[in-house]
Design a protein around this motif. Structure first.
Motif: not given
Length: 233
Positions: A178-185, A225-226
């Protein structure tokens, strides 16, 4: 005879002017705030947050941290790569969700920040061999990590490089990882129709790429923040 709206019609829902929308919005904001504070954070996390605030760094929200714990536990993570150590807030959450013998490999260009993270991990009760700290630029370090050697990759680095992080993550992850990206909003700017800086444009490209990729099963979580998540097929 009553005419039902067709696909070409514009439908405007009927509601009391202003009142109902305020109630819905208020309830949603209250619910989001409740969800963000649902998992209590220990003293080590609060200490790491304070160090981040003093250094002018942005930390993941408690809700995002709790989501990271769940994601790490869901994939039974033994090996996790983190882009952006900061002062250790996200790392502590990831370690809590990982297997007891799991190792977090965390990369950051600022060794001073990583020293704070070391202290925070120790205060949270994690042995020194549970984390591998690598100082340096992510795109210089990631190519040296093993192909398909990671269960989860968490990206919280330079937004201008997010598409490069995605490419590296696909190489690093095992199938089912699994990959996750923080702050996409980006504090609401990602969905704002006004002209936006390059970093927001990059985030839009990232969202589109992940959503349309045949290699990934995506989801966008409205925490912090998404948090953009995707499982590698």
């Amino acid at each position: 005879m009553r005419r039902f709206p067709t696909a070409t019609d514009t439908v405007t829902p009927r509601q009391p002017r202003g009142h109902k929308e305020r109630v819905i919005t208020g309830n949603r904001l209250t619910s989001w705030a409740f969800a963000d504070a649902f998992v209590a954070e220990e003293e080590a996390l609060r200490w790491a947050r304070d160090r981040a605030r003093e250094a002018g760094l942005r930390s993941v929200s408690p809700g995002t941290g709790a989501a990271l714990r769940v994601l790490a536990a869901t994939v039974d993570a033994k090996a996790v790569a983190e882009i952006g150590t900061g002062t250790g807030v996200s790392g502590i959450h990831l370690l809590h969700g990982m297997r007891p013998d799991g190792v977090l490999t965390t990369v950051d260009p600022e060794p001073d920040h990583q020293q704070f993270a070391r202290q925070a991990f120790r205060a949270a009760g994690f042995a020194s061999n549970r984390a591998r700290f690598i100082p340096g630029h992510a795109l210089d370090v990631l190519p040296r990590l093993a192909d398909a050697g990671y269960d989860l990759v968490f990206c919280d680095g330079d937004r201008l490089e997010c598409l490069d992080y995605l490419a590296e993550s696909l190489r690093l992850l095992r199938p089912g990882g699994l990959v996750a990206f923080e702050g996409v909003f980006a504090s609401g700017r990602t969905v704002d129709s006004n002209p936006q800086p390059t970093e927001v444009i990059r985030l839009r490209e990232l969202l589109r790429t992940v959503r349309e990729s045949s290699e990934l099963v995506p989801s966008l979580l409205p925490v912090g923040d998404g948090l953009l998540c995707a499982v590698k097929r």
